[in-house]
Design a protein around this motif. Structure first.
Motif, PDB file in Angstrom:
ATOM      1  N   ALA A  88       0.883  -1.326  -0.147  1.00  0.00           N
ATOM      2  CA  ALA A  88       0.009  -0.114  -0.003  1.00  0.00           C
ATOM      3  C   ALA A  88       0.968   1.302  -0.012  1.00  0.00           C
ATOM      4  O   ALA A  88       0.503   2.184  -0.781  1.00  0.00           O
ATOM      5  CB  ALA A  88      -0.881  -0.002   1.013  1.00  0.00           C
ATOM      6  N   THR A  90       3.816   1.812  -1.310  1.00  0.00           N
ATOM      7  CA  THR A  90       4.576   1.975  -2.441  1.00  0.00           C
ATOM      8  C   THR A  90       3.360   2.172  -3.569  1.00  0.00           C
ATOM      9  O   THR A  90       4.196   2.356  -4.822  1.00  0.00           O
ATOM     10  CB  THR A  90       5.712   0.884  -2.700  1.00  0.00           C
ATOM     11  N   GLY A  91       2.207   1.672  -3.184  1.00  0.00           N
ATOM     12  CA  GLY A  91       1.410   1.802  -4.411  1.00  0.00           C
ATOM     13  C   GLY A  91       1.317   0.572  -5.400  1.00  0.00           C
ATOM     14  O   GLY A  91       0.848   0.510  -6.475  1.00  0.00           O
ATOM     15  N   SER A  92       1.745  -0.429  -4.706  1.00  0.00           N
ATOM     16  CA  SER A  92       1.852  -1.711  -5.279  1.00  0.00           C
ATOM     17  C   SER A  92       0.605  -2.722  -5.037  1.00  0.00           C
ATOM     18  O   SER A  92      -0.172  -2.565  -4.274  1.00  0.00           O
ATOM     19  CB  SER A  92       3.076  -2.679  -4.999  1.00  0.00           C
ATOM     20  N   ALA A  93       0.459  -3.712  -5.827  1.00  0.00           N
ATOM     21  CA  ALA A  93      -0.830  -4.495  -5.772  1.00  0.00           C
ATOM     22  C   ALA A  93      -0.712  -5.411  -4.588  1.00  0.00           C
ATOM     23  O   ALA A  93      -1.838  -5.782  -3.689  1.00  0.00           O
ATOM     24  CB  ALA A  93      -1.190  -5.146  -7.026  1.00  0.00           C
ATOM     25  N   ARG A 210       7.752   7.648  -0.838  1.00  0.00           N
ATOM     26  CA  ARG A 210       7.415   6.234  -1.343  1.00  0.00           C
ATOM     27  C   ARG A 210       8.269   5.714  -2.342  1.00  0.00           C
ATOM     28  O   ARG A 210       7.676   4.678  -3.059  1.00  0.00           O
ATOM     29  CB  ARG A 210       5.719   6.475  -1.834  1.00  0.00           C
ATOM     30  N   HIS A 214       7.326   5.149  -7.638  1.00  0.00           N
ATOM     31  CA  HIS A 214       5.945   6.078  -7.177  1.00  0.00           C
ATOM     32  C   HIS A 214       6.403   7.441  -7.744  1.00  0.00           C
ATOM     33  O   HIS A 214       5.405   8.039  -8.336  1.00  0.00           O
ATOM     34  CB  HIS A 214       5.573   5.947  -5.812  1.00  0.00           C
ATOM     35  N   ALA A 219       3.837   3.778 -10.079  1.00  0.00           N
ATOM     36  CA  ALA A 219       3.245   2.742  -8.838  1.00  0.00           C
ATOM     37  C   ALA A 219       2.045   1.898  -9.307  1.00  0.00           C
ATOM     38  O   ALA A 219       0.982   2.562 -10.080  1.00  0.00           O
ATOM     39  CB  ALA A 219       2.713   3.729  -7.841  1.00  0.00           C
ATOM     40  N   GLY A 220       2.062   0.659  -8.974  1.00  0.00           N
ATOM     41  CA  GLY A 220       0.766  -0.177  -9.613  1.00  0.00           C
ATOM     42  C   GLY A 220       0.595  -0.566 -10.895  1.00  0.00           C
ATOM     43  O   GLY A 220       0.076  -1.483 -11.413  1.00  0.00           O
ATOM     44  N   GLU A 221       1.825  -0.250 -11.685  1.00  0.00           N
ATOM     45  CA  GLU A 221       1.943  -0.474 -13.227  1.00  0.00           C
ATOM     46  C   GLU A 221       2.112  -2.294 -13.051  1.00  0.00           C
ATOM     47  O   GLU A 221       3.309  -3.022 -12.227  1.00  0.00           O
ATOM     48  CB  GLU A 221       2.954  -0.051 -13.956  1.00  0.00           C
ATOM     49  N   GLU A 280       4.414   7.884   7.289  1.00  0.00           N
ATOM     50  CA  GLU A 280       3.173   8.273   7.184  1.00  0.00           C
ATOM     51  C   GLU A 280       2.650   9.505   8.009  1.00  0.00           C
ATOM     52  O   GLU A 280       2.003  10.357   7.438  1.00  0.00           O
ATOM     53  CB  GLU A 280       2.122   7.148   7.116  1.00  0.00           C
TER      54      GLU A 280
END
Length: 387
Positions: A88, A90-93, A210, A214, A219-221, A280
């Motif tokens: 979460a 790092t914006g990863s799945a 992050r 990111h 992020a999340g690709e 955070e």
């Protein structure tokens, strides 16, 4: 084997040659009296009471050891939470925690590559990536540093159906940033995965620290895989791989450095979770770390020493030969500063350097002493560009 030959003689001879070249390494207990400009504690969280309590609470709840591999008894609720929180952040799945960053790189590259795969690797990638490439049994193409065009050429010319591109995000000695957008464009054009080691970027680069992927908008690709360590900005121990669910599933099924290794100890997981809470809640920490790094680079340049603009917290001061770097480190110690001293094979021949690392908690007195020490280094080693 030759009868009567001393099997340790070759080791003593090799050690003597390394000593003559200024390449011997020595283990030294960390002294309290020296200001730290050598560690990877970029945010100054090692020893932070919040992390100490996170580790202690985890030990009280789960004990000091994870008791087994993560597939057997080594996954606690803390490990599962850390998997989720790192993804979460790092914006990863999805995410998967390993017992070290080195093993995370070994697991990611060897699970995603193999015979019939091309691995394209930057020539100055970290040793863990180099070893992972060797163990993968894939064909490996080593490309010039930060050369996205060379990466694209290697991918376009391949005969293999599958390929991965692997790079440090921030390189561990020079402190420069990989051209992630260009690398991702090349990888996507040619149907390859991009694996990015965020070890020296997490906690320092980008909003809230992050990471570089990111910050680059990646992020999340689904075709981007991140690896990282918990032992630098997060001031704990361990590593992780982050990416699409299919990547994590492949690691759980086939990643030898995950399957056959004891899980991360619970206190380290507790400390890392506490560090994420701190990051955070205090978005100024990464900003302060980057500011201190820029000031350190300016001090080195102002003394006439060769350096580089920092992308994160690592600042090199290039001194050429190993003996010059050793003398420079001694001068810094005389001024109460502990610095990194990097010599071949950690760096190319002729590029021995001091590796200075910024910390968000460095104060003005630390920087004043560094200014004095660097001026003496420039004078004593004859490496000043002002001469």
């Amino acid at each position: 084997m030759t009868a009567g030959r001393d099997p340790l003689a070759r080791l003593r001879d090799a050690a003597a040659r390394r000593a003559g070249a200024g390449l011997r390494r020595t283990l030294r207990a960390r002294p309290d009296r020296l200001t730290d400009l050598a560690s990877n504690d970029y945010l100054g969280l090692s020893g932070d009471p919040r992390l100490v309590e996170g580790a202690c609470a985890a030990a009280r709840a789960w004990g000091t050891g994870s008791t087994g591999s993560r597939l057997v008894t080594g996954t606690t609720e803390l490990h599962a939470e850390l998997d989720r929180r790192l993804a979460a952040f790092t914006g990863s799945a999805a995410g998967l925690v390993f017992s070290s960053g080195f093993l995370a790189n070994l697991g990611a590259v060897t699970a995603l590559a193999g015979p019939g795969t091309l691995v394209v690797s930057d020539q100055v990638n970290h040793a863990s990536i180099v070893d992972a490439c060797r163990l993968s049994r894939a064909r490996v193409a080593i490309v010039p540093h930060r050369d996205a065009a060379a990466v694209e050429d290697a991918l376009a010319d391949r005969e293999e159906a599958d390929a991965i591109v692997v790079t440090d995000a921030v390189f561990s000695v020079d402190g420069d940033l990989a051209p992630l957008n260009a690398l991702h464009a090349a990888a996507r054009t040619h149907g390859a995965l991009l694996v990015v080691d965020e070890a020296h970027a997490l906690g320092v680069v980008g909003e809230h620290g992050r990471g570089a992927a990111h910050a680059a908008g990646l992020a999340g690709e689904p075709d981007v895989v991140l690896t990282l360590t918990l032992s630098k900005s997060l001031a704990s121990q361990g590593g992780a791989v982050l990416g699409a669910p299919e990547v994590i599933e492949a690691l759980v099924d086939t990643g030898r450095s995950f399957i056959f290794d004891t899980g991360l100890n619970p206190p380290a997981a507790g400390a890392a979770l506490a560090a994420l809470d701190v990051l955070e809640s205090d978005p100024g920490l990464p900003v302060r770390a980057r500011d201190r790094a820029l000031r350190i680079a300016n001090l080195a340049a102002g003394s006439g020493l060769e350096t580089a603009a920092p992308a994160a917290a690592v600042v090199p001061v290039f001194l050429g030969e190993p003996h010059a770097a050793l003398r420079a480190a001694e001068i810094c110690a005389e001024h109460g500063l502990r610095v990194g001293c990097f010599r071949p094979p950690s760096v190319p021949k002729g590029r021995a350097c001091l590796r200075l690392t910024a910390r968000a908690t460095l104060d003005e007195s630390d920087l004043t002493r560094l200014r004095t020490a660097l001026a003496e280094v420039a004078s004593s080693t004859g490496r000043s560009l002002h001469a």
